[in-house]
Design an enzyme around this catalytic site. Sequence first.
Site, short mmCIF file in Angstrom:
data_model
loop_
_atom_site.label_atom_id
_atom_site.label_comp_id
_atom_site.label_asym_id
_atom_site.label_seq_id
_atom_site.Cartn_x
_atom_site.Cartn_y
_atom_site.Cartn_z
N LYS A 301 0.60 -1.24 -0.07
CA LYS A 301 -0.04 0.01 -0.02
C LYS A 301 0.84 1.32 -0.12
O LYS A 301 1.68 1.44 0.84
CB LYS A 301 -0.92 0.06 1.41
CG LYS A 301 -1.81 1.30 1.27
CD LYS A 301 -2.39 1.24 2.80
CE LYS A 301 -3.13 2.50 2.78
NZ LYS A 301 -3.90 2.56 4.15
N ASP A 306 -2.24 10.82 3.42
CA ASP A 306 -3.80 10.51 3.64
C ASP A 306 -4.48 11.42 4.44
O ASP A 306 -4.15 11.58 5.51
CB ASP A 306 -3.85 8.89 4.19
CG ASP A 306 -5.11 8.74 4.26
OD1 ASP A 306 -6.11 9.21 3.77
OD2 ASP A 306 -5.71 7.65 5.07
N LYS A 313 -9.99 13.54 7.94
CA LYS A 313 -9.70 13.10 9.21
C LYS A 313 -9.45 14.44 9.97
O LYS A 313 -9.33 15.66 9.38
CB LYS A 313 -8.03 12.51 9.19
CG LYS A 313 -7.88 11.29 8.30
CD LYS A 313 -6.32 10.69 8.46
CE LYS A 313 -6.12 9.51 7.56
NZ LYS A 313 -6.84 8.47 8.44
N ASP A 324 1.81 6.17 5.60
CA ASP A 324 0.66 5.46 5.18
C ASP A 324 1.28 4.85 3.83
O ASP A 324 0.65 4.12 3.21
CB ASP A 324 -0.57 6.23 4.86
CG ASP A 324 -1.70 5.45 4.98
OD1 ASP A 324 -1.72 4.31 5.56
OD2 ASP A 324 -2.84 5.79 4.60
N ASP A 383 -12.00 7.76 3.62
CA ASP A 383 -10.61 7.37 4.40
C ASP A 383 -10.56 5.89 4.68
O ASP A 383 -9.63 5.81 5.31
CB ASP A 383 -11.07 8.21 5.84
CG ASP A 383 -9.71 8.43 6.69
OD1 ASP A 383 -8.58 8.13 6.22
OD2 ASP A 383 -9.85 8.45 7.93
N GLU A 385 -9.60 4.19 2.23
CA GLU A 385 -8.99 4.23 0.63
C GLU A 385 -7.95 3.35 0.56
O GLU A 385 -8.09 2.73 -0.79
CB GLU A 385 -8.42 5.51 0.62
CG GLU A 385 -7.09 5.85 0.82
CD GLU A 385 -6.61 5.77 2.51
OE1 GLU A 385 -5.53 5.32 2.85
OE2 GLU A 385 -7.51 5.98 3.26
N ARG A 387 -7.84 -0.14 0.90
CA ARG A 387 -8.44 -1.45 0.27
C ARG A 387 -8.66 -1.18 -1.08
O ARG A 387 -8.73 -1.99 -1.92
CB ARG A 387 -9.56 -1.90 1.31
CG ARG A 387 -10.67 -1.05 1.35
CD ARG A 387 -11.52 -1.18 2.52
NE ARG A 387 -10.93 -0.76 3.83
CZ ARG A 387 -11.40 -0.90 4.97
NH1 ARG A 387 -12.45 -1.72 5.14
NH2 ARG A 387 -10.81 -0.65 6.20
#
Length: 535
Positions: A301, A306, A313, A324, A383, A385, A387
């Site tokens: 990933k 993010d 967030k 991330d 959020d 995101e 997956r």
Amino acid sequence: MTPHPADRDGAVRDHAAEVEAALAVLAGDLPLPLRVAAADQVTDDDHDDDVDGDTPTARLLLRRPDHQPDHRGDGAGLGGGPRWPAPDGSLGRLWTTAEGLVVGLGAPPSGGSEAPATEPWLVAGDAAGRCLDRDVVVVLPHDGTDDGTDDGTGDDAAVEALLCGLGAGAAAARLGLERRPAPGGVPRVRVPEALLPAARRGLAASAAVHLARLVTCAPPGVATPAAVAAWARSGAEAVGATCEVLDADALRAGGYGGVLAVGAGSAAEPRLVRVRWDGRPGSSGGASGPGAPADLVVVGKGVTFDSGGLSLKSPAAMQDMRSDCAGAAAALAAVLSLAAQRAPVAVEALLPLAENLPGPGATRPGDVVRSRSGRLVQVLDTDFEGRVLLADALTDACASRPRLVVDLATLTYQAVVALGQDVGALLARDGSAAAAVLDAARRAGEPLWRLPLADRYRGQVDLGWAVRNHPLADSGRAITAALFLDAFVPPEQPWAHLDVAGPSWRGDASADGATGFGVRTLLELARALGGPPER
């Protein structure tokens, strides 16, 4: 890792240059921060300052809480430092004594503990590596027949983990200095001759861990999707691997709706990177021939920042979101390291890279996107995101039917709620894939714990006509995230999902907090699948 706002001369840090230097070290174009050399077997009763007659050598002693060296004397330890309190063996703590530098291994793992026996050696090495400025000889805390880990790990695994920690710690201590000669030369770490191969493996792994840390820690304005893709291309070229980069136009042409949806709100367009290495006999390096599926494909990933997208967030939750991309950084570093070592294994790293921002064009909660596989994805929370990003890459990863697919992601906070900050979560459909990854993690010194891929929760994400990225439930989210990914992996494909949201980072948002967690597990897994690297 400790923060390094400037190099030793006070100049402003150049994070991109640090990554480029780490790539050069991994490829062998710049020297490692340490060297390994053979030494005669050294025991606790030996006090020779000069092991081979040419270089004064200090001693690095590793201690458990119940095995303390004599700390009496003038307190002149490594470099003549002050006398500190008596060593108590606490994990990762350091002392200077008349005998040398003492580093704590902590208590031995208890029976049935989830902690890998080599984890203390990795942690202790990282701590000691940050203050090594001269040659040392490693003094093992036993009589040479049992390393005290109580699980049969043995000296080889312990020393490999120790040297990985020492190398990564030494590299962190020298940030900003990689292109300059080390004062007094590069320190040597001396180990018994029989342990030299393990020490060299550990030192090679340290270069990969250091690279993964730097990519993850780079500010998001530096480590953009395009920049990470460029580093991947440069690194692949340096080690003889192949690299393919899909830009936004190619992603649109290829139907990568998930990657595009995550990156839609950012001016920094997304990328998908594939790095290949094939070291099997008869192969041509990075080029895997048709009909020859890879042994291991790792999907990492790579959300380079993010914000949560339109499902924004809180400011506090955003502060460390450069982390991330830790999964992509680990996957890239591991495959480049295997290529640099000419490992006899076929491996690929697939890195979906995007910046998740709420700018013009951003995906909205309620939008439905078509993934690379053709399956529809309903985005209820932007959020969630990671997956969505991974879905497209998993589809590509499984297309050639590799022996094993592993995805590595900082995916859910609920993995941290379940397992704490130190232990990563593993979810898999079949026991053989889970066992292979858990065994590799045990040897690597990186604690993982298997959670159930509980099919009873599948209805929370699978709507039949689409898969939704939010389960509409507050509990079990580490499991439902894995069930979402499972929808994009064919039933016959061996696959394991690693949620490393906890152990991938240490410290606050200003720290160089990336740990490189997962790199050693991937290296061990590839070694098990392909055999030992060439020497």
